[in-house]
Motif scaffolding. Structure first.
Motif, PDB file in Angstrom:
ATOM      1  N   LYS A 310       7.450   5.340   5.708  1.00 50.26           N
ATOM      2  CA  LYS A 310       6.343   5.572   6.641  1.00 50.26           C
ATOM      3  C   LYS A 310       5.009   5.014   6.151  1.00 50.26           C
ATOM      4  O   LYS A 310       4.192   4.573   6.960  1.00 50.26           O
ATOM      5  CB  LYS A 310       6.208   7.072   6.912  1.00 50.26           C
ATOM      6  N   VAL A 311       4.791   5.064   4.845  1.00 51.55           N
ATOM      7  CA  VAL A 311       3.503   4.611   4.307  1.00 51.55           C
ATOM      8  C   VAL A 311       3.599   3.180   3.783  1.00 51.55           C
ATOM      9  O   VAL A 311       2.743   2.342   4.074  1.00 51.55           O
ATOM     10  CB  VAL A 311       3.005   5.559   3.206  1.00 51.55           C
ATOM     11  N   PHE A 312       4.666   2.878   3.037  1.00 55.48           N
ATOM     12  CA  PHE A 312       4.829   1.545   2.463  1.00 55.48           C
ATOM     13  C   PHE A 312       5.561   0.591   3.402  1.00 55.48           C
ATOM     14  O   PHE A 312       5.752  -0.564   3.069  1.00 55.48           O
ATOM     15  CB  PHE A 312       5.596   1.614   1.140  1.00 55.48           C
ATOM     16  N   ARG A 313       5.999   1.081   4.556  1.00 58.48           N
ATOM     17  CA  ARG A 313       6.720   0.274   5.543  1.00 58.48           C
ATOM     18  C   ARG A 313       7.962  -0.381   4.940  1.00 58.48           C
ATOM     19  O   ARG A 313       8.299  -1.526   5.229  1.00 58.48           O
ATOM     20  CB  ARG A 313       5.786  -0.786   6.139  1.00 58.48           C
ATOM     21  N   GLY A 314       8.616   0.382   4.073  1.00 53.67           N
ATOM     22  CA  GLY A 314       9.870  -0.064   3.485  1.00 53.67           C
ATOM     23  C   GLY A 314       9.731  -0.930   2.254  1.00 53.67           C
ATOM     24  O   GLY A 314      10.740  -1.242   1.608  1.00 53.67           O
ATOM     25  N   LEU A 315       8.515  -1.336   1.893  1.00 53.73           N
ATOM     26  CA  LEU A 315       8.317  -2.213   0.741  1.00 53.73           C
ATOM     27  C   LEU A 315       8.035  -1.372  -0.500  1.00 53.73           C
ATOM     28  O   LEU A 315       6.895  -1.123  -0.876  1.00 53.73           O
ATOM     29  CB  LEU A 315       7.160  -3.179   1.001  1.00 53.73           C
ATOM     30  N   GLY A 316       9.094  -0.890  -1.126  1.00 55.20           N
ATOM     31  CA  GLY A 316       8.955  -0.076  -2.320  1.00 55.20           C
ATOM     32  C   GLY A 316      10.227   0.685  -2.589  1.00 55.20           C
ATOM     33  O   GLY A 316      11.260   0.454  -1.948  1.00 55.20           O
ATOM     34  N   THR A 317      10.164   1.580  -3.541  1.00 58.30           N
ATOM     35  CA  THR A 317      11.332   2.385  -3.896  1.00 58.30           C
ATOM     36  C   THR A 317      10.886   3.807  -4.234  1.00 58.30           C
ATOM     37  O   THR A 317       9.736   4.037  -4.640  1.00 58.30           O
ATOM     38  CB  THR A 317      12.073   1.815  -5.124  1.00 58.30           C
ATOM     39  N   VAL A 318      11.804   4.748  -4.068  1.00 63.51           N
ATOM     40  CA  VAL A 318      11.593   6.102  -4.581  1.00 63.51           C
ATOM     41  C   VAL A 318      11.395   5.989  -6.086  1.00 63.51           C
ATOM     42  O   VAL A 318      12.114   5.267  -6.776  1.00 63.51           O
ATOM     43  CB  VAL A 318      12.799   6.995  -4.245  1.00 63.51           C
ATOM     44  N   GLY A 319      10.400   6.671  -6.607  1.00 61.55           N
ATOM     45  CA  GLY A 319      10.070   6.512  -8.016  1.00 61.55           C
ATOM     46  C   GLY A 319      11.142   7.037  -8.953  1.00 61.55           C
ATOM     47  O   GLY A 319      11.811   8.034  -8.671  1.00 61.55           O
TER      48      GLY A 319
END
Length: 525
Positions: A310-319
């Motif tokens: 929702k915030v990164f629009r899918g560009l990232g990973t769960v930490g």
């Protein structure tokens, strides 16, 4: 921020009228004959403090602006350390010797000598700067520093380790003839407080609108500046300003990746999992969370994938619960995994009546993430009050321990992981500085984590250090001194035809904050 809203117009006028270097004139060619671009324009609009070692904001953008003006002995490129004001260096045990470039000089024309370096060390010992690789007080790295010739300086450290060379090579050199009479550097903002030896000179700064200008230093000794001037221009919408040609590089929203990645005229810089968010717990205020089961329940309560989507629009990973992100050469996939399990979290917190405050910045994605965390925690039975402040105020409150829970986001997670894991988690090193890589948990102590964090710092064999670092991550993931929310992959876009010199170093992915990005690399000496 130490001096938010201050306009150093007198300093700007002084330097523009001085003989240090001429400002760019009206009608100057877009591509000067010396191969420099006429200007590199970036998004401004935020006051990152005045660009000198004592007045800039602690975070990356403030530090980067200071670095354009003030030079250090060494710099990092794509492979490792390279000479900057030093042309060579050597180590003999705890003794490091640096040989300076003979033609190094400050922006006012005075030569930069070994005496300036030795003076800077003692001045920083007495007055630690904002960004401080040398430490402070009893932990000050250098035991003795002496000029052994006009261009040779010898430093003896208490104990050499894997990061000592870049700590010694990384502090900004002050001109002794200016600073020897300054006994309150935190408030000194005269024109000469902005004279350094870097590739660019100070030209203008307006804290009220977050604008900056730097002009090329023609007598810089370690290479050729790539631009006649660098400007940070106040803009309302960064992407729109880029599209309109008002700035030359901009952050790209994730949902536009397809559009720009297929444009042959656009260059793209990827920063994989380099922006990260952590949830700090002040255990002195909430000792209930010293119970490991409640910290595990925090992970269970948080839908961290929702932050990515929702915030990164899918560009990232769960930490990773071990802190270092996927993609880093130090990442340990064997860290404990904590899946989203709202029912388990609700059962763990049932009947406790917990209420917490959640400190966050009021800009960027911070508030969006804080509100998602609030919803998840309240669903698990924890009352949450979000308190949002300017990011500099938030950082000051975190450093002062004035929080219950705190959401801290910053770049650089994909960089020098061994260094920042120590300063976040070691009981010896954490909470010793103002930057986000020093912000660790308050009221939580771990001999096991500290032992591993200090051991990897002392290990100079690279592969052995990586292994220690992976053990450290595993221990962090088991103990949960803090909650890692998510890491974000971001992109910057630029027009290749205007300038194509943006670069990342071996330990830092933020090309816009790297001073080598503003150099003609083929001209380095």
């Amino acid at each position: 921020m130490r001096q938010k809203g201050i306009c150093l117009l007198l300093a700007a006028i002084f330097l523009l009228l001085s003989a240090c270097a001429p400002a760019q004139q009206e009608g100057q060619k877009t591509q000067p004959e010396n191969g420099r671009v006429a200007a590199l324009r970036l998004a401004g609009g935020t006051d990152w403090g005045a660009p000198n070692p004592y007045l800039h904001a602690a975070r990356g953008p403030g530090n980067a602006k200071k670095d354009l003006i003030f030079a250090s002995l060494l710099e990092m490129d794509e492979q490792g350390p390279v000479g900057w004001m030093a042309k060579s260096w050597q180590q003999d045990g705890n003794v490091y010797t640096f040989t300076l470039r003979e033609d190094a000089k400050f922006h006012d024309g005075e030569p930069l000598t070994a005496e300036d370096v030795a003076f800077t060390v003692e001045y920083y010992r007495k007055f630690p700067p904002v960004s401080n690789p040398l430490g402070a007080g009893d932990s000050f790295l250098i035991e003795r520093c002496e000029a052994v010739g006009e261009h040779t300086v010898r430093m003896t450290v208490r104990q050499a380790d894997a990061d000592t060379l870049m700590a010694l090579g990384g502090f900004e050199i002050l001109p002794e003839h200016i600073w020897r009479d300054v006994d309150d550097p935190m408030s000194y903002s005269e024109a000469d407080a902005f004279i350094g030896s870097g590739a660019y000179q100070f030209s203008a700064y307006n804290g009220a609108d977050g604008s900056y200008e730097f002009i090329a230093f023609d007598d810089f000794c370690a290479g050729e500046p790539a631009a006649e001037k660098i400007q940070f221009v106040p803009v309302g919408d960064e992407l729109l300003a880029f599209q309109n040609g008002e700035i030359d590089i901009a952050s790209m929203p994730g949902d536009l990746y397809g559009q720009y990645s297929n444009d042959p005229e656009i260059g793209m810089i990827a920063k994989e999992n380099d922006m990260g968010y952590k949830l700090l717990i002040n255990f002195e205020k909430y000792p209930e969370f010293l119970d490991i089961q409640l910290r595990q329940a925090l992970y269970a309560a948080l839908d961290r994938q929702a932050v990515v989507d929702k915030v990164f629009r899918g560009l990232g990973t769960v930490g990773s619960a071990g802190y270092a992100p996927a993609g880093s050469i130090y990442y340990n996939p064997a860290c404990v995994q904590y899946p989203y399990d709202p029912q388990a979290a609700k059962a763990a917190f049932a009947g406790m009546g917990l209420e917490v405050t959640l400190l966050a910045a009021n800009s960027g994605d911070d508030v969006k993430i804080a509100e998602l965390l609030k919803l998840d925690l309240e669903a698990a039975g924890i009352g949450v009050e979000v308190q949002a402040y300017d990011s500099a105020v938030r950082d000051g409150m975190v450093n002062a321990g004035e929080y219950g829970f705190a959401l801290v986001g910053n770049g650089g997670w994909g960089g020098r992981a061994p260094a920042y894991l120590r300063t976040v988690f070691s009981d010896i090193a954490k909470n010793q500085g103002g930057g986000p890589h020093n912000m660790g948990p308050i009221g939580y102590s771990s001999p096991a984590i500290t032992e591993l964090a200090e051991a990897q710092q002392q290990e100079t064999d690279f592969q052995k250090r990586v292994e220690l670092f992976k053990q450290l991550q595993r221990q962090i993931s088991e103990e949960i001194p803090l909650v890692v929310v998510a890491t974000q992959t971001s992109y910057s876009i630029y027009r290749k035809a205007h300038y194509d010199g943006w670069m990342k170093t071996c330990d830092y992915q933020q090309a816009e904050q790297n001073r080598l990005s503003y150099m003609n690399r083929g001209e380095a000496s």
